[in-house]
Design an enzyme around this catalytic site. Structure first.
Site, PDB file in Angstrom:
ATOM      1  N   ASP A  93      17.715   9.857 -42.006  1.00  0.00           N
ATOM      2  CA  ASP A  93      18.991   9.891 -41.296  1.00  0.00           C
ATOM      3  C   ASP A  93      19.905  10.770 -42.144  1.00  0.00           C
ATOM      4  OD1 ASP A  93      21.565   9.505 -40.370  1.00  0.00           O
ATOM      5  OD2 ASP A  93      21.333   7.351 -40.037  1.00  0.00           O
ATOM      6  N   LYS A 138      29.424  13.932 -38.099  1.00  0.00           N
ATOM      7  CA  LYS A 138      29.630  13.972 -39.555  1.00  0.00           C
ATOM      8  C   LYS A 138      29.041  15.288 -40.094  1.00  0.00           C
ATOM      9  CE  LYS A 138      29.588   8.989 -39.873  1.00  0.00           C
ATOM     10  NZ  LYS A 138      30.073   8.044 -40.849  1.00  0.00           N
ATOM     11  N   PHE A 188      33.900  -7.103 -33.732  1.00  0.00           N
ATOM     12  CA  PHE A 188      34.839  -6.336 -34.559  1.00  0.00           C
ATOM     13  C   PHE A 188      35.523  -5.223 -33.773  1.00  0.00           C
ATOM     14  CE2 PHE A 188      32.191  -2.565 -35.244  1.00  0.00           C
ATOM     15  CZ  PHE A 188      30.936  -3.061 -34.950  1.00  0.00           C
ATOM     16  N   PHE A 192      21.855   1.057 -41.074  1.00  0.00           N
ATOM     17  CA  PHE A 192      23.153   1.324 -40.471  1.00  0.00           C
ATOM     18  C   PHE A 192      23.176   0.526 -39.166  1.00  0.00           C
ATOM     19  CE2 PHE A 192      26.220   3.571 -37.829  1.00  0.00           C
ATOM     20  CZ  PHE A 192      27.330   3.376 -38.633  1.00  0.00           C
ATOM     21  N   THR A 193      24.364   0.092 -38.733  1.00  0.00           N
ATOM     22  CA  THR A 193      24.462  -0.840 -37.594  1.00  0.00           C
ATOM     23  C   THR A 193      23.697  -0.360 -36.354  1.00  0.00           C
ATOM     24  OG1 THR A 193      26.567   0.235 -37.134  1.00  0.00           O
ATOM     25  CG2 THR A 193      26.683  -1.885 -38.242  1.00  0.00           C
ATOM     26  N   TYR A 241      23.150  25.867 -17.857  1.00  0.00           N
ATOM     27  CA  TYR A 241      22.502  24.551 -17.941  1.00  0.00           C
ATOM     28  C   TYR A 241      21.186  24.658 -18.706  1.00  0.00           C
ATOM     29  CZ  TYR A 241      20.924  19.959 -16.330  1.00  0.00           C
ATOM     30  OH  TYR A 241      20.505  18.663 -16.276  1.00  0.00           O
ATOM     31  N   ARG A 247      34.486  -3.776 -43.331  1.00  0.00           N
ATOM     32  CA  ARG A 247      33.034  -3.764 -43.472  1.00  0.00           C
ATOM     33  C   ARG A 247      32.653  -5.047 -44.193  1.00  0.00           C
ATOM     34  NH1 ARG A 247      30.546  -0.887 -39.868  1.00  0.00           N
ATOM     35  NH2 ARG A 247      30.909   1.326 -39.908  1.00  0.00           N
TER      36      ARG A 247
HETATM   37  N1  F0G Z   1      23.726   6.998 -39.060  1.00  0.00           N
HETATM   38  C1  F0G Z   1      24.716   6.928 -39.969  1.00  0.00           C
HETATM   39  C2  F0G Z   1      24.386   6.921 -41.414  1.00  0.00           C
HETATM   40  C3  F0G Z   1      26.054   6.866 -39.537  1.00  0.00           C
HETATM   41  O1  F0G Z   1      27.020   6.805 -40.451  1.00  0.00           O
HETATM   42  C4  F0G Z   1      26.342   6.864 -38.153  1.00  0.00           C
HETATM   43  C5  F0G Z   1      27.703   6.743 -37.665  1.00  0.00           C
HETATM   44  C6  F0G Z   1      25.260   6.956 -37.248  1.00  0.00           C
HETATM   45  C7  F0G Z   1      23.976   7.021 -37.736  1.00  0.00           C
HETATM   46  C8  F0G Z   1      25.502   6.968 -35.760  1.00  0.00           C
HETATM   47  O2  F0G Z   1      25.994   8.203 -35.387  1.00  0.00           O
HETATM   48  O3  F0G Z   1      28.258   7.662 -34.444  1.00  0.00           O
HETATM   49  O4  F0G Z   1      27.133   9.858 -33.968  1.00  0.00           O
HETATM   50  O5  F0G Z   1      26.292   7.772 -32.947  1.00  0.00           O
HETATM   51  N2  F0G Z   1      28.684   6.298 -38.349  1.00  0.00           N
HETATM   52  C9  F0G Z   1      30.064   6.156 -37.864  1.00  0.00           C
HETATM   53  C10 F0G Z   1      30.939   5.565 -38.944  1.00  0.00           C
HETATM   54  C11 F0G Z   1      30.168   5.399 -36.587  1.00  0.00           C
HETATM   55  O6  F0G Z   1      32.144   5.347 -38.656  1.00  0.00           O
HETATM   56  O7  F0G Z   1      30.512   5.356 -40.081  1.00  0.00           O
HETATM   57  P1  F0G Z   1      26.981   8.379 -34.123  1.00  0.00           P
END
Ligand code: F0G
Length: 482
Positions: free
Chosen positions: A223, A266, A455, A132-133, A80, A389
């Site tokens: 990022d 990623k 979505f 990013f969303t 841990y 998208r």
């Molecule tokens: N920043 C970027 C540029 C991303 O593409 C993503 C995730 C995140 C942050 C968030 O990271 O999913 O590990 O919490 N992109 C995914 C996509 C969801 O399908 O493009 P996460």
């Protein structure tokens, strides 16, 4: 290793890996695909993966691991606190990126939560190349707002600008002057800019951002989730960097940041995330939130097996043969579709191939979700699952009106090392067929529309019986082929 040149003179992307573990795929008949899409409420998120032939929904958490990553997972240390596994990741991050401090998180958005809670105050502004969303959601949740300062070419679908992800530096200066530096929480660069088609920025542009941040005493946050793709583009498109190794370019980028966070779903080809921080002061401000939201500081909500895989995955990301595979497959797909007249985002970026549904289906109004409709049509036509998208991914305004998106894209992600070239060629063929028959494709209407994240969970129906006609045309053209 770039593309290989064939005897015919053509260039072809070549896989610099071999497949040693496989997962069986199903390609059910077109009638079944139509039925499955209906049952999924015409929402690709609601399909069952066993009904999907090529899953191009995302590149997140679905990249193929290497034998070395799998082997490393076997020696993970479960303790841990003070896990040797964590120490190995920490050491690797220092070696590659050179930051003194690291905070582990369970994925990228968890890093965004911590950063926003610590750095964003009510009324503050975060200038960035593009949102990013999840990033935007966390900033807004903490009372801040986002200013998107992408260069003009960034929002053009068709372009030959090599770095469409670049920040417009004049706009950045104007934004800081207008709001006053005190109101700026931090400046954010998203490398391999996701929502505009995985488009890269240059090292030169990032250095110019650093200079502006220095002038006004602002934090520069990167990022780095899509860093692998962006590294490839800097190496191949930025003349000043062509003789630099991937490690050298990586270090130059990292040296420009105060903070670098990433989704290891990623970057690193596993599942996890984290925040690299330059100063002890900032590290201490964020540290308390890790045990609160993620887990103890030596695992941060990640499985130790995944941490081992990230450590090796990051090391492998410094190998050109590894990071060029995704972008080269995407370039192959984009090139083939352009040659067949299909409208796609150009130049080819990272992450995936992005089809311009606004032009592909120019007879479908944005209020009938052309990118969503195209996603259902492609699944019916070929068992290929993409991600909408466009307007469907937006939220209605408080009066209930649609917020029309800047772009209507169908993203076909290219998870790293997962597909073969013949699978990509199959996808190209089915998209081309669909383009020839595009007048058959109609729009969608909601039958169940959730208030938030519609979505993900929303259910839709075709506005007419156009999907039945598409299935009939498929049978006419392809006979009893799958
Ligand atoms: N920043 C970027 C540029 C991303 O593409 C993503 C995730 C995140 C942050 C968030 O990271 O999913 O590990 O919490 N992109 C995914 C996509 C969801 O399908 O493009 P996460």
């Amino acid at each position: 290793m770039a593309h290989v040149r064939l005897f015919s003179g053509e260039r072809m992307p070549l896989e610099m890996h071999k497949v040693r573990i496989v997962q069986k795929l199903n390609l059910p008949p077109v009638e079944y695909r139509h039925q499955a899409m209906t049952e999924a409420g015409n929402n690709t998120f609601l399909l069952q993966n066993e009904d999907v032939f090529l899953d191009m929904l995302t590149d997140s958490g679905v990249n193929a691991m290497s034998d070395r990553q799998q082997a490393a997972m076997l020696i993970a240390d479960d303790s841990y606190a003070g896990s040797a596994t964590y120490t190995r990741l920490d050491k690797k991050l220092r070696e590659i990126f050179g930051f003194d401090f690291f905070l582990p998180t369970h994925q990228g958005r968890a890093a965004e939560n911590i950063l926003a809670q610590v750095l964003v105050t009510p009324g503050s502004v975060v200038p960035m190349n593009y949102h990013f969303t999840t990033t935007k959601a966390h900033i807004v949740l903490n009372g801040g707002s986002v200013e998107e300062l992408i260069c003009d070419a960034g929002l053009e679908i068709d372009s030959d600008e090599p770095f469409k992800g670049n920040m417009d530096i004049d706009k950045l200066v104007a934004c800081i002057e207008q709001n006053g530096p005190d109101k700026i929480a931090f400046v954010r660069m998203e490398t391999g800019t996701n929502l505009i088609g995985g488009q890269p920025h240059s090292l030169e542009n990032f250095a110019a951002m650093r200079a502006v941040c220095d002038r006004y005493g602002l934090l520069l946050v990167m990022d780095a989730s899509l860093l692998a793709d962006n590294l490839y583009f800097i190496k191949t498109r930025e003349a000043a960097c062509k003789d630099m190794s991937i490690r050298e370019i990586t270090r130059k980028i990292a040296d420009l940041c105060d903070v670098m966070y990433f989704s290891a779903r990623k970057l690193g080809c596993a599942r996890g995330g984290g925040i690299c921080v330059r100063t002890d002061e900032l590290y201490r401000r964020m540290r308390g939130l890790v045990p609160l939201y993620e887990g103890f500081l030596t695992y941060g909500g990640m499985s130790v097996r995944e941490i081992e895989a990230i450590t090796v995955g990051l090391d492998e990301t410094m190998d050109e043969d590894m990071i060029n595979q995704g972008p080269q497959f995407i370039e192959h797909m984009v090139g083939a579709l352009v040659a067949r007249g299909v409208p796609v985002v150009t130049p080819a970026g990272g992450l995936g191939c992005h089809i311009d549904a606004m032009r592909f289906l120019d007879h479908v109004p944005q209020t009938e979700y052309p990118a969503g409709a195209l996603g259902t049509a492609l699944y019916i036509a070929g068992g290929v699952r993409g991600m909408e998208r466009g307007t469907l991914s937006e939220q209605r305004d408080p009066d209930g009106n649609e917020t029309l998106a800047n772009m209507e894209l169908l993203r076909l992600a290219m998870p790293r090392r997962v597909f073969t070239l013949s699978q990509v060629n199959y996808a190209i063929d089915r998209i081309s067929w669909l383009y020839e028959n595009r007048e058959l494709v109609g729009g969608l209407v909601f039958t169940e529309e959730p208030e938030i994240l519609r979505f993900f969970y929303g259910r839709l129906a075709p506005v007419t019986d156009w999907q039945d006609k598409l299935v009939r045309k498929f049978r006419e053209d392809f006979g009893d082929s799958l």
